[in-house]
Design a protein around this motif. Structure first.
Motif, PDB file in Angstrom:
ATOM      1  N   UNK A 185      33.119  45.287  53.522  1.00  0.00           N
ATOM      2  CA  UNK A 185      33.028  46.331  52.501  1.00  0.00           C
ATOM      3  C   UNK A 185      33.122  47.728  53.111  1.00  0.00           C
ATOM      4  N   UNK A 186      34.124  48.478  52.679  1.00  0.00           N
ATOM      5  CA  UNK A 186      34.265  49.861  53.103  1.00  0.00           C
ATOM      6  C   UNK A 186      34.810  50.066  54.500  1.00  0.00           C
ATOM      7  N   UNK A 187      35.248  49.013  55.159  1.00  0.00           N
ATOM      8  CA  UNK A 187      35.720  49.137  56.534  1.00  0.00           C
ATOM      9  C   UNK A 187      37.251  49.160  56.593  1.00  0.00           C
ATOM     10  N   UNK A 188      37.763  49.806  57.631  1.00  0.00           N
ATOM     11  CA  UNK A 188      39.203  49.848  57.852  1.00  0.00           C
ATOM     12  C   UNK A 188      39.707  48.448  58.197  1.00  0.00           C
ATOM     13  N   UNK A 189      40.940  48.122  57.812  1.00  0.00           N
ATOM     14  CA  UNK A 189      41.479  46.786  58.088  1.00  0.00           C
ATOM     15  C   UNK A 189      41.403  46.389  59.556  1.00  0.00           C
ATOM     16  N   UNK A 190      41.596  47.339  60.462  1.00  0.00           N
ATOM     17  CA  UNK A 190      41.531  47.022  61.891  1.00  0.00           C
ATOM     18  C   UNK A 190      40.136  46.548  62.292  1.00  0.00           C
ATOM     19  N   UNK A 205      33.299  28.472  69.500  1.00  0.00           N
ATOM     20  CA  UNK A 205      32.681  28.290  70.815  1.00  0.00           C
ATOM     21  C   UNK A 205      31.279  27.696  70.738  1.00  0.00           C
ATOM     22  N   UNK A 206      30.536  28.018  69.682  1.00  0.00           N
ATOM     23  CA  UNK A 206      29.115  27.673  69.655  1.00  0.00           C
ATOM     24  C   UNK A 206      28.727  26.735  68.519  1.00  0.00           C
ATOM     25  N   UNK A 207      29.674  26.376  67.668  1.00  0.00           N
ATOM     26  CA  UNK A 207      29.353  25.465  66.578  1.00  0.00           C
ATOM     27  C   UNK A 207      28.529  26.092  65.477  1.00  0.00           C
ATOM     28  N   UNK A 208      28.508  27.418  65.409  1.00  0.00           N
ATOM     29  CA  UNK A 208      27.799  28.127  64.352  1.00  0.00           C
ATOM     30  C   UNK A 208      28.436  27.797  63.006  1.00  0.00           C
ATOM     31  N   UNK A 209      27.627  27.716  61.967  1.00  0.00           N
ATOM     32  CA  UNK A 209      28.125  27.565  60.610  1.00  0.00           C
ATOM     33  C   UNK A 209      27.978  28.897  59.896  1.00  0.00           C
ATOM     34  N   UNK A 210      29.063  29.403  59.326  1.00  0.00           N
ATOM     35  CA  UNK A 210      29.039  30.687  58.634  1.00  0.00           C
ATOM     36  C   UNK A 210      29.370  30.473  57.168  1.00  0.00           C
ATOM     37  N   UNK A 211      28.497  30.981  56.290  1.00  0.00           N
ATOM     38  CA  UNK A 211      28.776  31.034  54.863  1.00  0.00           C
ATOM     39  C   UNK A 211      29.080  32.489  54.547  1.00  0.00           C
ATOM     40  N   UNK A 212      30.350  32.763  54.284  1.00  0.00           N
ATOM     41  CA  UNK A 212      30.870  34.119  54.191  1.00  0.00           C
ATOM     42  C   UNK A 212      31.197  34.457  52.745  1.00  0.00           C
ATOM     43  N   UNK A 213      30.463  35.415  52.176  1.00  0.00           N
ATOM     44  CA  UNK A 213      30.778  35.924  50.841  1.00  0.00           C
ATOM     45  C   UNK A 213      31.672  37.138  51.003  1.00  0.00           C
ATOM     46  N   UNK A 214      32.811  37.128  50.309  1.00  0.00           N
ATOM     47  CA  UNK A 214      33.779  38.202  50.490  1.00  0.00           C
ATOM     48  C   UNK A 214      34.525  38.536  49.209  1.00  0.00           C
ATOM     49  N   UNK A 215      34.684  39.835  48.965  1.00  0.00           N
ATOM     50  CA  UNK A 215      35.568  40.312  47.911  1.00  0.00           C
ATOM     51  C   UNK A 215      37.018  40.332  48.408  1.00  0.00           C
ATOM     52  N   UNK A 216      37.170  40.565  49.724  1.00  0.00           N
ATOM     53  CA  UNK A 216      38.499  40.609  50.329  1.00  0.00           C
ATOM     54  C   UNK A 216      38.952  39.177  50.617  1.00  0.00           C
ATOM     55  N   UNK A 217      39.472  38.539  49.579  1.00  0.00           N
ATOM     56  CA  UNK A 217      39.783  37.111  49.672  1.00  0.00           C
ATOM     57  C   UNK A 217      40.867  36.819  50.699  1.00  0.00           C
ATOM     58  N   UNK A 218      41.861  37.679  50.780  1.00  0.00           N
ATOM     59  CA  UNK A 218      42.953  37.429  51.715  1.00  0.00           C
ATOM     60  C   UNK A 218      42.432  37.379  53.154  1.00  0.00           C
ATOM     61  N   UNK A 219      41.629  38.367  53.539  1.00  0.00           N
ATOM     62  CA  UNK A 219      41.086  38.400  54.896  1.00  0.00           C
ATOM     63  C   UNK A 219      40.155  37.228  55.143  1.00  0.00           C
ATOM     64  N   UNK A 220      39.321  36.907  54.148  1.00  0.00           N
ATOM     65  CA  UNK A 220      38.383  35.804  54.321  1.00  0.00           C
ATOM     66  C   UNK A 220      39.095  34.484  54.527  1.00  0.00           C
TER      67      UNK A 220
END
Length: 257
Positions: A185-190, A205-220
């Motif tokens: 949110x609010x960040x530059x694409x780079x 690398x570490x087997x972390x599980x991420x649940x990512x909520x995103x408005x930017x569907x393309x990037x997600x």
């Protein structure tokens, strides 16, 4: 268009010798939450696995943030349950979540502005008890930019640097499951690409599980393994990220691109 039935989520799988292998760290079963008379979640089911990024997508008001707040205990559900590594944590306290292996980074990049970067990290480590120098060094290695500014007050950081700081602070808890709410949110694409790329590295690398909520569907979807689409508090589609990315009808209907 790929769809779920009865809001039952498909889980991503890996294969070894042709046999599907999964480690479901987080399972959400029939979760419903309400704010007064308004039902924000209505029977949501999904799973998040070790070594996977699960992206939760949908328009504003779809229930994405409420989902994370309910999973982490900030909102109490009216129905359903949350299971973390086989343990029902639906009624667990918010304070106990870190010890159970879950870290939640809410929307808004909440840093303590008057404290330095280093002090912000140390505040985040309080819930874990003693944290060694090596663990702080690991966060600084992951985020060289905040390492350069470790003695600067947090209010002097850019938006991207603040996002790196709050993610680094969450990682000090050594979570097995990381809940991330709108990190772009609010960040530059780079900067978004840099943060998402780092998440992908951590997961692989570490087997972390991420649940990512995103408005930017393309990037997600570009970084996720699995996509879950919410609409008006219900799961309407769950499928691999690549399948959702290629489904033009679904993208136009629910994701805005």
């Amino acid at each position: 268009m790929a769809e779920t039935h009865g809001s039952t989520a498909m889980s991503a799988t890996g294969t070894t010798g042709g046999t599907a292998t999964t480690t479901r760290l987080l399972e959400v079963e029939g979760l419903s939450s309400a704010y007064g008379p308004v039902r924000a979640l209505d029977g949501v089911s999904l799973s998040a696995e070790a070594g996977r990024i699960t992206a939760v997508l949908g328009a504003n008001g779809a229930g994405k943030t409420t989902l994370l707040r309910t999973i982490s205990g900030l909102v109490r559900p009216v129905a359903g349950r949350v299971v973390l590594d086989g343990e029902d944590i639906t009624k667990a306290s918010v304070e106990s979540m870190v010890g159970r292996g879950m870290a939640h980074v809410p929307e808004g990049r909440g840093v303590i502005a008057e404290l330095t970067v280093d002090e912000n990290l140390r505040v985040g480590a309080l819930f874990r008890g003693k944290v060694g120098k090596d663990e702080f060094d690991r966060v600084y290695d992951l985020f060289p930019r905040i390492a350069e500014r470790r003695n600067n007050a947090a209010h002097t950081l850019s938006g991207g640097e603040r996002q790196m700081l709050v993610i680094g602070r969450a990682l000090l808890a050594k979570p097995r499951v990381l809940l991330l709410d709108e990190p772009s949110l609010g960040l530059a694409p780079r900067i978004v690409a840099q943060i998402f790329g780092l998440l992908r590295q951590l997961v692989d690398a570490e087997g972390l599980s991420v649940l990512l909520v995103e408005q930017n569907a393309r990037s997600a979807l570009s970084v996720a393994d699995v996509g879950v689409v919410l609409n008006l508090g219900r799961v309407v589609v769950t499928d691999s990220a690549s399948t959702l990315m290629g489904d033009e009808d679904l993208r136009h209907a629910y994701l805005g691109f």
